[in-house]
Structure formats: structure tokens, C-alpha cells
Design a protein around this motif. Structure first.
Motif, mmCIF file in Angstrom:
data_model
loop_
_atom_site.group_PDB
_atom_site.id
_atom_site.type_symbol
_atom_site.label_atom_id
_atom_site.label_comp_id
_atom_site.label_asym_id
_atom_site.label_seq_id
_atom_site.Cartn_x
_atom_site.Cartn_y
_atom_site.Cartn_z
ATOM 1 N N PRO A 149 0.810 -1.224 0.000
ATOM 2 C CA PRO A 149 0.000 0.000 0.000
ATOM 3 C C PRO A 149 0.840 1.270 0.000
ATOM 4 O O PRO A 149 0.385 2.316 -0.475
ATOM 5 C CB PRO A 149 -0.817 -0.120 1.293
ATOM 6 N N SER A 150 2.053 1.193 0.524
ATOM 7 C CA SER A 150 2.925 2.366 0.595
ATOM 8 C C SER A 150 3.568 2.710 -0.735
ATOM 9 O O SER A 150 4.239 3.729 -0.858
ATOM 10 C CB SER A 150 4.011 2.135 1.650
ATOM 11 N N ILE A 151 3.367 1.843 -1.732
ATOM 12 C CA ILE A 151 3.948 2.067 -3.066
ATOM 13 C C ILE A 151 2.814 2.392 -4.037
ATOM 14 O O ILE A 151 1.781 1.725 -4.056
ATOM 15 C CB ILE A 151 4.705 0.818 -3.535
ATOM 16 N N ASP A 167 12.398 -0.525 2.638
ATOM 17 C CA ASP A 167 12.659 0.770 2.004
ATOM 18 C C ASP A 167 11.748 0.946 0.796
ATOM 19 O O ASP A 167 12.186 0.854 -0.356
ATOM 20 C CB ASP A 167 14.127 0.864 1.580
ATOM 21 N N PRO A 168 10.465 1.206 1.028
ATOM 22 C CA PRO A 168 9.514 1.315 -0.092
ATOM 23 C C PRO A 168 9.879 2.401 -1.096
ATOM 24 O O PRO A 168 9.612 2.261 -2.289
ATOM 25 C CB PRO A 168 8.186 1.642 0.611
ATOM 26 N N ALA A 169 10.500 3.488 -0.616
ATOM 27 C CA ALA A 169 10.831 4.604 -1.507
ATOM 28 C C ALA A 169 11.847 4.209 -2.565
ATOM 29 O O ALA A 169 11.906 4.819 -3.645
ATOM 30 C CB ALA A 169 11.353 5.784 -0.685
ATOM 31 N N ALA A 170 12.645 3.199 -2.268
ATOM 32 C CA ALA A 170 13.684 2.786 -3.216
ATOM 33 C C ALA A 170 13.184 1.768 -4.234
ATOM 34 O O ALA A 170 13.901 1.407 -5.169
ATOM 35 C CB ALA A 170 14.867 2.196 -2.448
ATOM 36 N N PHE A 171 11.937 1.303 -4.051
ATOM 37 C CA PHE A 171 11.437 0.244 -4.945
ATOM 38 C C PHE A 171 11.136 0.780 -6.330
ATOM 39 O O PHE A 171 10.586 1.876 -6.498
ATOM 40 C CB PHE A 171 10.166 -0.378 -4.353
ATOM 41 N N ARG A 172 11.491 0.005 -7.357
ATOM 42 C CA ARG A 172 11.153 0.300 -8.741
ATOM 43 C C ARG A 172 10.593 -0.974 -9.373
ATOM 44 O O ARG A 172 11.161 -2.062 -9.177
ATOM 45 C CB ARG A 172 12.375 0.768 -9.524
ATOM 46 N N PHE A 173 9.514 -0.845 -10.089
ATOM 47 C CA PHE A 173 8.940 -2.015 -10.752
ATOM 48 C C PHE A 173 9.920 -2.548 -11.794
ATOM 49 O O PHE A 173 10.475 -1.764 -12.578
ATOM 50 C CB PHE A 173 7.613 -1.659 -11.429
ATOM 51 N N ILE A 201 11.133 -5.341 0.321
ATOM 52 C CA ILE A 201 10.600 -4.098 -0.243
ATOM 53 C C ILE A 201 10.091 -3.194 0.875
ATOM 54 O O ILE A 201 10.252 -1.968 0.839
ATOM 55 C CB ILE A 201 9.477 -4.408 -1.244
ATOM 56 N N ALA A 202 9.466 -3.796 1.886
ATOM 57 C CA ALA A 202 8.890 -3.026 2.980
ATOM 58 C C ALA A 202 9.948 -2.277 3.788
ATOM 59 O O ALA A 202 9.638 -1.274 4.438
ATOM 60 C CB ALA A 202 8.089 -3.939 3.892
ATOM 61 N N ASP A 231 7.067 -12.734 -3.685
ATOM 62 C CA ASP A 231 6.670 -13.611 -2.591
ATOM 63 C C ASP A 231 6.833 -12.885 -1.261
ATOM 64 O O ASP A 231 7.228 -11.711 -1.217
ATOM 65 C CB ASP A 231 7.491 -14.908 -2.617
ATOM 66 N N LYS A 232 6.535 -13.586 -0.171
ATOM 67 C CA LYS A 232 6.571 -12.936 1.143
ATOM 68 C C LYS A 232 7.952 -12.419 1.497
ATOM 69 O O LYS A 232 8.100 -11.332 2.076
ATOM 70 C CB LYS A 232 6.085 -13.915 2.210
ATOM 71 N N ALA A 233 8.984 -13.192 1.155
ATOM 72 C CA ALA A 233 10.338 -12.755 1.464
ATOM 73 C C ALA A 233 10.685 -11.485 0.691
ATOM 74 O O ALA A 233 11.283 -10.537 1.242
ATOM 75 C CB ALA A 233 11.336 -13.865 1.124
#
Length: 530
Positions: A303-305, A382-388, A379-380, A372-374
Motif C-alpha cells: 500500500p505504501s507504493i 525501504d519502499p521509496a527505493a522500490f522500482r517495478f 521491499i517493505a 513472494d513474502k520474502a
């Protein structure tokens, strides 16, 4: 002379009739003892106004029932965002459970109308909606609620599905034969719209989405319990409205054995089969559509992304909306041209529409599996650093271009299913009326008695056919979650091929039994023109 009601009747309930009927002191609530909708003078001077008032409040109560029945169809797509770790398979099963329970309750709900009175049972059935709404509010606010508890609470939402059968059976008694199609169509459409409105407003109420930029999504997160409190309050309103503004019909009384005798009628089973194709499709697609869009056109790992693709909250309500609006149109067409012809038209349209949906699905790109969960745990951090990933972004972009064509084709399936809903419900009383006319001579007491008996059978058949037809609402989400297909897009394609084949069978049955003109000695036993 006046038509009398019992001591609980209000002054505005006095209506014109041939003679006052004795009241029955053991009864509670407002009972109308003399009701003759086929009498044109009675209908024009009294019946139409009373029937309209009952229809309006029946629509309101049924609308609420449908909303509660389908509350899980859209809220399930938000459960993961609230921290519940449910799989796609679990979510599809969760939206299917209320449909199964709702279909099973339709028979006892139908039997309850003659037993307790339409007004009295509307009060009871509306009050029962407090159980699924308050249970929903508890479950979604407790992060430790187990999946099995969600399933139990979702099952109680089936109470709302039962409301449809009792409401339709009740309104069927109020209207004359030549107006049943439109009246039942309006009553059903008013209820069906509840599916659309819950899917439209729930995301806004809970803060999960805005309305096309007009209303912004809540910055405080998602609060699913808000929807539960709103609909619990409306359930109380519906209960009070039925108490003050609706009536019971004494002439609608019958015993369960008489009502269940329609199970011996071959036409009951044929119409139930056809209703699986029309209403079963409407309610099943309505329940599955939010998840179908989310699985095939949307990605948001947390949700944060900010998600990418097509947000189901903006479009999922459209299917139920156009299907609901098409239902009274189907009833009107059936009154004008015959229910069987319009039903055949509806199935033909559904065949072409599902084939078009399959074509659009063939243009979609298979989405890579979600994290997956891991991976989600990483990702959780550092959500700000995530890129699809590039493959995900490319697949979503490609599917987004196809979505308008997919949506248009899918909406046409809803349109034709709605038309079929209206036309099939016109056919049911027409079939039983034709049996009465075939067995008796015009203008005789036997004809009048037979018409009354067959009207009761038609009312019971409406509930039973509605119950069997609603099973489609359970089967469709389950089929979309085909256990024999592991990839979501392939499962969706497989499901639509199955549905297309089924609609073809329904069209053939409709033509063979109700449209095809028979020749020979047994030609008068057919149902052409219903």
C-alpha cells in the motif's frame, strides 16, 4: 365500500373494494384482505397506488440486501492492503461464499412471504443484515482474525441474497399479469443497482480510492469498517420503512407443500437452468470483476507504493450498473415482444460478447508473478527505493492499452445478462398462467380459481428459480480461480470458454422449448409466446 385492514392499519391504508372483509385478530401488522389486481376498476382506483408504494420500499430493502451481499466483492481486494496475507485463490473463494449461501436461502425466504406476510418478512430480512455488517466491522479491524472467520462472516452476507427472492415473490402478488414484467424488472433492477453502488462507493467510504479525481483517497489509510457501519445504519432504516409503509396480502397465503409442488413442474427446472445463465452470470461477474481487473491489469506490491496499471476501484462498479439498468428494459421488451424471444436474444448477445472478451484476452501479456513474502519483506524495509522491474512495467503498459476493449466487451456481457434477467422473470408467471388458461374455459369460476392457484405457483417458482440461478454467482468466481490452471490469465480464458459454451446450450434450450413453433396434434401443449 372499503377494503379493510386490521387494527394496526393506518388511515391512509383504506382502499376501495366490493365489500369489507372481516379482520383476523390473531394477525399482527397491516393485512389487506381483498386484493384483485386483474380487476381493472379495482386496479385503477386502488390497486395501482398501493402496489406502487409497496414496490418502492421493496426496492429499497432489496437494494440494501444486494449491497450487503456483494460487500465482499470489492472489500476483498483491499484486505491485502490492510495487512491480511490472503492468496488470490483465497480471495476468489471469499467473494464466492456469499453467493452460495444467498442462493440456498432463496427458497426459505420465498416460503416466508406467504407464511409471515410480505411486509413482516421484509422487516425481518432487513434486520438480519445487521449480522453480516457488524461481523464485517469486527473482522476487518482485528488483524488477528483468521481466514476461516472471514469465511463464516462472508457466509452471513448471503442473508442479503435471500432478500431478492422474498422481495420478488411479494411484488409478484401485487401486480396484474400484463404489468408483472415491468414491475418485477424494476424491483429486481433496484436491487441489482445495489451491487453497483457498493462497488462504487465502498472504495470512497473506506478511503481506498477517490472518484475520478473529484474525491481524493484518504491519506489516513483504508478503513473498511466504515462501510459496515453505514450499511448497518441503512438496515435499521429499511426495517422501519417496511414497518410504516408496506402491507401484507392475505390472498398470498399458502402452505409450503403447495409452494414446493412447483418442484414437480418440468418448466421450473428449465427456467432455473436458463436463470443460471442470466442472473447467475450477472451476480457471478459482479463478484469477480474487481479481482479480475486487479489480477490482470494492476500491480501494487504494498500500500505504501504507488500502483501501476488499471485501478479496479474506478471501473468494477460499471458492470453491475449497466446490468441493473438493462434489467427493467428486458422486462419491458418481454412485455412487448414476449419473454422467450427476448431471452433468446439475450443469450445470443452473451455468446457474441464473451467471444469478444476472449479476443481481447488473447491480446493481453502475461504478468510476471508477484513478489513472494520474502521479497515483500525486503521491499517493505525501504519502499521509496522500490522500482517495478522492466518486464512488469512493460506488461502492465501493454495490458493497459487493451483494457478499454476488454471493458467494453465485458460490459456488453452485463447488458445482455441484465436483459435476460428481466425477460426470464416475465416468462415465469406467463408460463404458469398459460397452464391455467389451457386447462379451463374463459369466464368461468374454474378459470378464476386456476389463475389464482397458478399465480401462487409462479410466486413460489420465482423463489426456487432464483435460488438455483444464483448458484451461478458461486460457480463463476470459482471457475475464474480454476484449480487446473496455475496462471491467472490462462484461468480467465479457460473460464470464458466454459461460459460461452454454456450460453450456447441455454440459447438452444430457449429456442427449442419456448420459441420454436410446434406442429401436429400436440402443438397446443407448447409455450410459444410466453
Amino acid at each position: 365500500m372499503t377494503l379493510t385492514t386490521n387494527h394496526d392499519s393506518e388511515p391512509g391504508d383504506t382502499v376501495v373494494a366490493h365489500a369489507p372483509a372481516p379482520t383476523r385478530s390473531r394477525r399482527t401488522g397491516k393485512w389487506i384482505e381483498d386484493w384483485r389486481p386483474e380487476d381493472k376498476e379495482f386496479w385503477e382506483t386502488t390497486g395501482a397506488q398501493v402496489a406502487k408504494r409497496n414496490l418502492i420500499w421493496s426496492i429499497f430493502a432489496e437494494h440494501l440486501g444486494f449491497s450487503v451481499w456483494l460487500i465482499w466483492s470489492v472489500s476483498s481486494a483491499f484486505l491485502v492492503a490492510q495487512g491480511f496475507q490472503f492468496t488470490v485463490e483465497q480471495l476468489f473463494f471469499l467473494v464466492a461464499i456469499p453467493n452460495l449461501v444467498g442462493s440456498m436461502l432463496r427458497v426459505p425466504y420465498t416460503l416466508a412471504v406467504p407464511k409471515f406476510g410480505g411486509r413482516n418478512w421484509t422487516m425481518c430480512s432487513a434486520g438480519l443484515l445487521l449480522i453480516p455488517t457488524l461481523g464485517f466491522a469486527y473482522a476487518v479491524t482485528n488483524p488477528n482474525t483468521p481466514y476461516w472467520a472471514f469465511c463464516v462472516i462472508a457466509a452471513t452476507a448471503g442473508f442479503g441474497g435471500g432478500n431478492f427472492a422474498s422481495s420478488m415473490a411479494n411484488i409478484n402478488f401485487f401486480y396484474p399479469a400484463d404489468k408483472k414484467g415491468a414491475a418485477l424488472g424494476l424491483n429486481a433492477a433496484g436491487g441489482n443497482v445495489g451491487v453497483s453502488l457498493i462497488q462504487f462507493f465502498l472504495p470512497v467510504i473506506v478511503g481506498g480510492a477517490g472518484i475520478f479525481g473529484i474525491v481524493k483517497a484518504s491519506e489516513g489509510g483504508i478503513h473498511l469498517e466504515r462501510a459496515a457501519w453505514v450499511y448497518a445504519g441503512l438496515a435499521i432504516v429499511a426495517t422501519l420503512a417496511a414497518y410504516f409503509f408496506m402491507d401484507n396480502l392475505a390472498g398470498a397465503k399458502s402452505n409450503p407443500r403447495e409452494q414446493l409442488s412447483v418442484l414437480k413442474e418440468k418448466q421450473t427446472w428449465i427456467m432455473a437452468f436458463l436463470y443460471i445463465g442470466t442472473f447467475g452470470s450477472f451476480i457471478g461477474y459482479s463478484a469477480a470483476m474487481p479481482l479480475l481487473i486487479k489480477v490482470n491489469f494492476w500491480r501494487q506490491p504494498l500500500p505504501s507504493i504507488e500502483g501501476i496499471g488499471i485501478n479496479f476501484a474506478f471501473y468494477a462498479f460499471l458492470g453491475a450498473l449497466v446490468g441493473s439498468m438493462a434489467r427493467p428494459f428486458g422486462g419491458w421488451l418481454a412485455d412487448k415482444y414476449g419473454g422467450a424471444r427476448i431471452t433468446l436474444l439475450a443469450f445470443s448477445g452473451m455468446i457474441l460478447s464473451t467471444l469478444t472478451v476472449l479476443f481481447t484476452l488473447s491480446r493481453l501479456t502475461v504478468l510476471p508473478p508477484p513478489p513472494d513474502k520474502a521479497a515483500l519483506a525486503e521491499i517493505a524495509k525501504d519502499p521509496a527505493a522500490f522500482r517495478f522491474p522492466a518486464p512488469v512495467q512493460q506488461a502492465i503498459d501493454a495490458n493497459t492499452e487493451v483494457f478499454p476493449f476488454f471493458l467494453a466487451a465485458f460490459l456488453m456481457v452485463f447488458v445482455f445478462s441484465g436483459i435476460g434477467n428481466g425477460s426470464t422473470y416475465k416468462m415465469i408467471p406467463a408460463i404458469f398462467r398459460k397452464d391455467a388458461e389451457r386447462a379451463t374455459a374463459p369466464g368461468t369460476p374454474e378459470r378464476e380459481l386456476s389463475l389464482m392457484t397458478q399465480a401462487k405457483k409462479a410466486s413460489a417458482a420465482i423463489g426456487i428459480i432464483g435460488a438455483i440461478g444464483a448458484i451461478g454467482g458461486f460457480l463463476i468466481p470459482i471457475t475464474f480461480n480454476s484449480p487446473w490452471v496455475t496462471e491467472p490469465l490462462a484461468a480467465t480464458k479457460s473460464a470464458f470458454w466454459i461460459f460461452t459454451a454454456f450460453y450456447l446450450v441455454c440459447a438452444i434450450v430457449t429456442w427449442a422449448v419456448y420459441v420454436r413453433v410446434r406442429k401436429g396434434a400436440n402443438a397446443d401443449t407448447g409455450y410459444v409466446g410466453v
